[in-house]
Design a protein around this motif. Structure first.
Motif, PDB file in Angstrom:
ATOM      1  N   PHE A 115      58.684  12.256 -32.342  1.00  0.00           N
ATOM      2  CA  PHE A 115      58.672  11.116 -33.264  1.00  0.00           C
ATOM      3  C   PHE A 115      58.092  11.629 -34.577  1.00  0.00           C
ATOM      4  N   LEU A 116      58.924  11.706 -35.612  1.00  0.00           N
ATOM      5  CA  LEU A 116      58.466  12.265 -36.886  1.00  0.00           C
ATOM      6  C   LEU A 116      59.352  11.778 -38.015  1.00  0.00           C
ATOM      7  N   GLY A 117      58.747  11.189 -39.037  1.00  0.00           N
ATOM      8  CA  GLY A 117      59.475  10.772 -40.227  1.00  0.00           C
ATOM      9  C   GLY A 117      60.041   9.382 -40.094  1.00  0.00           C
ATOM     10  N   ALA A 118      59.587   8.436 -40.930  1.00  0.00           N
ATOM     11  CA  ALA A 118      60.061   7.051 -40.909  1.00  0.00           C
ATOM     12  C   ALA A 118      60.031   6.539 -39.463  1.00  0.00           C
ATOM     13  N   SER A 119      61.154   6.006 -38.955  1.00  0.00           N
ATOM     14  CA  SER A 119      61.177   5.579 -37.546  1.00  0.00           C
ATOM     15  C   SER A 119      62.120   6.467 -36.737  1.00  0.00           C
ATOM     16  N   TYR A 120      62.247   7.735 -37.138  1.00  0.00           N
ATOM     17  CA  TYR A 120      63.141   8.668 -36.463  1.00  0.00           C
ATOM     18  C   TYR A 120      62.500   9.215 -35.188  1.00  0.00           C
ATOM     19  N   PHE A 121      63.331   9.423 -34.181  1.00  0.00           N
ATOM     20  CA  PHE A 121      62.884  10.117 -32.977  1.00  0.00           C
ATOM     21  C   PHE A 121      64.081  10.818 -32.350  1.00  0.00           C
ATOM     22  N   ARG A 122      63.770  11.830 -31.532  1.00  0.00           N
ATOM     23  CA  ARG A 122      64.803  12.632 -30.884  1.00  0.00           C
ATOM     24  C   ARG A 122      64.441  12.877 -29.435  1.00  0.00           C
ATOM     25  N   GLY A 123      65.454  13.197 -28.646  1.00  0.00           N
ATOM     26  CA  GLY A 123      65.239  13.578 -27.268  1.00  0.00           C
ATOM     27  C   GLY A 123      66.232  14.642 -26.866  1.00  0.00           C
ATOM     28  N   VAL A 124      65.915  15.357 -25.795  1.00  0.00           N
ATOM     29  CA  VAL A 124      66.826  16.347 -25.232  1.00  0.00           C
ATOM     30  C   VAL A 124      66.762  16.246 -23.716  1.00  0.00           C
ATOM     31  N   ALA A 125      67.848  16.640 -23.075  1.00  0.00           N
ATOM     32  CA  ALA A 125      67.911  16.753 -21.631  1.00  0.00           C
ATOM     33  C   ALA A 125      67.830  18.229 -21.247  1.00  0.00           C
ATOM     34  N   LYS A 126      67.876  18.492 -19.978  1.00  0.00           N
ATOM     35  CA  LYS A 126      67.761  19.861 -19.476  1.00  0.00           C
ATOM     36  C   LYS A 126      68.841  20.746 -20.087  1.00  0.00           C
ATOM     37  N   GLY A 127      68.435  21.908 -20.605  1.00  0.00           N
ATOM     38  CA  GLY A 127      69.366  22.881 -21.155  1.00  0.00           C
ATOM     39  C   GLY A 127      69.861  22.584 -22.549  1.00  0.00           C
ATOM     40  N   GLN A 128      69.340  21.538 -23.183  1.00  0.00           N
ATOM     41  CA  GLN A 128      69.822  21.154 -24.511  1.00  0.00           C
ATOM     42  C   GLN A 128      68.844  21.597 -25.596  1.00  0.00           C
ATOM     43  N   VAL A 129      69.350  21.546 -26.854  1.00  0.00           N
ATOM     44  CA  VAL A 129      68.527  21.752 -28.034  1.00  0.00           C
ATOM     45  C   VAL A 129      68.689  20.530 -28.924  1.00  0.00           C
ATOM     46  N   TYR A 130      67.729  20.319 -29.818  1.00  0.00           N
ATOM     47  CA  TYR A 130      67.784  19.134 -30.661  1.00  0.00           C
ATOM     48  C   TYR A 130      69.055  19.087 -31.497  1.00  0.00           C
ATOM     49  N   GLY A 131      69.577  17.883 -31.664  1.00  0.00           N
ATOM     50  CA  GLY A 131      70.739  17.652 -32.506  1.00  0.00           C
ATOM     51  C   GLY A 131      70.587  16.347 -33.248  1.00  0.00           C
ATOM     52  N   LEU A 132      71.340  15.325 -32.823  1.00  0.00           N
ATOM     53  CA  LEU A 132      71.302  14.042 -33.514  1.00  0.00           C
ATOM     54  C   LEU A 132      69.959  13.341 -33.305  1.00  0.00           C
ATOM     55  N   SER A 133      69.712  12.322 -34.138  1.00  0.00           N
ATOM     56  CA  SER A 133      68.467  11.555 -34.090  1.00  0.00           C
ATOM     57  C   SER A 133      68.772  10.096 -33.796  1.00  0.00           C
ATOM     58  N   ALA A 134      67.752   9.403 -33.301  1.00  0.00           N
ATOM     59  CA  ALA A 134      67.775   7.951 -33.215  1.00  0.00           C
ATOM     60  C   ALA A 134      66.741   7.400 -34.186  1.00  0.00           C
ATOM     61  N   ARG A 135      66.793   6.093 -34.400  1.00  0.00           N
ATOM     62  CA  ARG A 135      65.814   5.429 -35.267  1.00  0.00           C
ATOM     63  C   ARG A 135      65.390   4.116 -34.636  1.00  0.00           C
ATOM     64  N   GLY A 136      64.254   3.618 -35.043  1.00  0.00           N
ATOM     65  CA  GLY A 136      63.844   2.311 -34.580  1.00  0.00           C
ATOM     66  C   GLY A 136      64.723   1.209 -35.144  1.00  0.00           C
ATOM     67  N   LEU A 137      65.068   1.304 -36.426  1.00  0.00           N
ATOM     68  CA  LEU A 137      65.840   0.262 -37.098  1.00  0.00           C
ATOM     69  C   LEU A 137      66.450   0.826 -38.360  1.00  0.00           C
ATOM     70  N   ALA A 138      67.692   0.422 -38.643  1.00  0.00           N
ATOM     71  CA  ALA A 138      68.349   0.740 -39.916  1.00  0.00           C
ATOM     72  C   ALA A 138      68.466  -0.547 -40.733  1.00  0.00           C
ATOM     73  N   LEU A 139      68.198  -0.462 -42.025  1.00  0.00           N
ATOM     74  CA  LEU A 139      68.276  -1.630 -42.905  1.00  0.00           C
ATOM     75  C   LEU A 139      69.088  -1.299 -44.145  1.00  0.00           C
ATOM     76  N   ASN A 140      70.106  -2.119 -44.406  1.00  0.00           N
ATOM     77  CA  ASN A 140      70.895  -2.038 -45.637  1.00  0.00           C
ATOM     78  C   ASN A 140      71.578  -0.684 -45.811  1.00  0.00           C
ATOM     79  N   THR A 141      72.043  -0.102 -44.721  1.00  0.00           N
ATOM     80  CA  THR A 141      72.735   1.179 -44.804  1.00  0.00           C
ATOM     81  C   THR A 141      74.014   1.039 -45.612  1.00  0.00           C
ATOM     82  N   VAL A 142      74.196   1.915 -46.587  1.00  0.00           N
ATOM     83  CA  VAL A 142      75.317   1.959 -47.553  1.00  0.00           C
ATOM     84  C   VAL A 142      75.543   0.620 -48.259  1.00  0.00           C
TER      85      VAL A 142
END
Length: 509
Positions: free
Chosen positions: A165-192
């Motif tokens: 969990f680092l930066g704004a409401s961003y967080f990431r997870g990985v499963a066995k054998g994986q490396v970090y890629g995409l992120s999740a967020r707690g909430l998006a507001l007014n995107t684009v």
């Protein structure tokens, strides 16, 4: 600074504009000593925050730390010997991120045990410092920017990083054998949106001490921004598939007309469907290759991602959606041929709503990008009705960090989308399907392509078995006829019965 460097450096640093936030407001600052903690503690704090005016951010970093770059920030390393719960030999450990670089927001951290919450005190002794970062040794109140969790997911004798969990409401997870890629967020507001995007932040975390035999760990987070406060509970269970069970409660200060629920953020630069103008030795470069939808009506949909020339916002209306996610389906090294980035090991993220989310739409935002270092893909659920101010809104869901996620196993899935030039300005579209539903089906099985386009003209549509893959292929030609955007639809069918998921694609010049 490159996104790949950030990933290789073991940091979860999303390279998009990050919001900032204030130091904790008065109701939260009172949690400076051991305090009672239960399931309503964080929601109660969020309700109090939402009823008060938002407090603007405070700048409290020493100038040298506020101005450091990426390389100096990497010198601020947490010492694993001081990991939380290491001495107790528990099945999970927590380490912390230092403030600085893009991460100036002070985040309060608490541990929870026996119904009591205790603050985690900052000390420079928790970190190792090198080069210019040595100056931090004389600073004793600099504080934390976030946290990461570790567990023995790949080897019984080593605690791998499983979530951050680092930066704004961003967080990431990985499963066995994986490396970090995409992120999740707690909430998006007014995107684009023309008014500009707002980035809520997680300003405080509470980490529940796991039992000695626990297979999961619980983290609570307090969210805040000018428009909304919120309370989140994450039950995290790592494994072959790492599962986040998310409980979210939102308390808007103002009406939220453009709220993105369970947002995912990823990167797509190019693949076999859009290599025009690409001069790269690799067949594909992306953290995610498609948006997967399982609609409330039970339809299974696959929408390949695109790197458009202009910003694209696609909405897929639905009622009580069953699931959606950004998926990475190609899993062979040869699909990317990148021995450094290992895109074949990046996780998919699959959002499974708990309860009825009602009417709304899954939105897919695709932004143009010229490189692989900036996230340019966003997906989220947008409720049809704006979130009213002054009341609680609950959205619970399971977030699966996985390789693939099964949904309707009786249907074949899209294995690849390839688009190239055809005669007289037309485009040739090839879609490969794979799955048990196609096994032992010969050319006389009565399978036909179901293809249509919103505009332009589709011709020469065929479907046939591909002996080399054991799957089936749809091929057709598209004459754009001057259109600037065309919605395409295709699937394999036998009579009126679909044999495959539905392939959707937005073609642009």
């Amino acid at each position: 600074m490159h996104r790949r460097q950030l990933l290789l450096g073991g940091l979860s640093l999303p390279l998009i504009a990050l919001g900032s936030n204030s130091l904790l407001a008065a109701p939260v600052r009172t949690l400076t000593a051991t305090s009672a903690f239960d399931a309503d503690t964080v929601p109660g704090l969020a309700r109090v925050l939402a009823a008060a005016p938002y407090i603007a951010p405070a700048t409290d970093l020493p100038p040298w730390l506020a101005a450091i770059g990426y390389d100096e920030y990497r010198d601020l390393r947490f010492n694993p010997a001081h990991a939380l719960w290491r001495r107790e030999a528990l099945p999970f450990q927590a380490q912390f991120f230092h403030r600085g670089f893009l991460f100036k927001q002070r985040v309060q951290l608490f541990t929870v045990s026996g119904g009591r919450a205790t603050p985690v005190d900052y000390s420079p002794d928790l970190f190792t410092f090198r080069h210019a970062a040595r100056r931090a040794r004389n600073e004793h109140e600099l504080g934390f920017a976030g946290l990461r969790l570790h567990a023995p997911i790949n080897r019984a004798d080593y605690f791998d990083e499983i979530a951050a969990f680092l930066g704004a409401s961003y967080f990431r997870g990985v499963a066995k054998g994986q490396v970090y890629g995409l992120s999740a967020r707690g909430l998006a507001l007014n995107t684009v949106q023309a008014a500009g995007e707002e980035f809520p932040v997680f300003r405080s975390f509470w980490m529940e001490q796991p039992a000695p035999d626990a297979d999961s760990v619980v983290v609570h987070a307090l969210l805040d921004s000018p428009s909304v406060a919120g309370a989140f509970r994450f039950l995290i269970r790592p494994g072959v598939e790492t599962l986040f069970e998310v409980q979210s409660r939102l308390y808007p200060r103002v009406e939220l007309r453009h709220a993105g629920i369970a947002p995912l953020t990823s990167m797509y630069q190019f693949g076999a469907s859009d290599r025009v103008g690409v001069d790269d030795y690799r067949p594909a470069v992306h953290d995610s290759e498609g948006l997967a939808l399982w609609t409330g009506a039970g339809e299974q949909v696959w929408r390949p991602l695109n790197n458009p020339a202009l910003v694209q916002d696609s909405g897929f209306e639905d009622n009580a959606p069953r699931a959606f996610g950004l998926m990475q389906r190609q899993r062979k090294f040869s699909d990317y041929a990148d021995s450094e980035a290992h895109y074949e090991k990046r996780p998919s993220a699959w959002v499974e709503p708990v309860g009825d989310w009602g009417k709304g739409a899954v939105h897919l935002i695709e932004l143009p990008t010229a490189d692989e270092y900036h996230d340019n893909i966003v997906a989220f659920w947008k409720p049809a009705t704006p979130l009213a101010a002054g009341r609680e809104h609950r959205f619970d869901y399971r977030l699966h960090w996985c390789n693939q996620h099964s949904w309707r196993p009786e249907l074949a899935t899209v294995a690849n989308t390839m688009i190239g030039a055809a005669a007289q300005g037309r485009r040739r579209v090839i879609i490969d399907f794979a799955g048990d539903a196609l096994k032992d089906l010969g050319q006389d099985a009565g399978i036909a392509p179901d293809v249509w386009a919103s505009t332009g003209k589709v011709s020469n549509a065929v479907a046939h078995a591909v002996e080399a893959t054991g799957g089936w292929r749809i091929g057709f030609e598209l004459d754009p006829a001057g259109a600037q955007a065309i919605e395409l639809h295709a699937r394999l069918a036998r009579g009126t019965q679909p044999l495959s998921e539905t392939w959707l694609y937005r073609w642009t010049p």
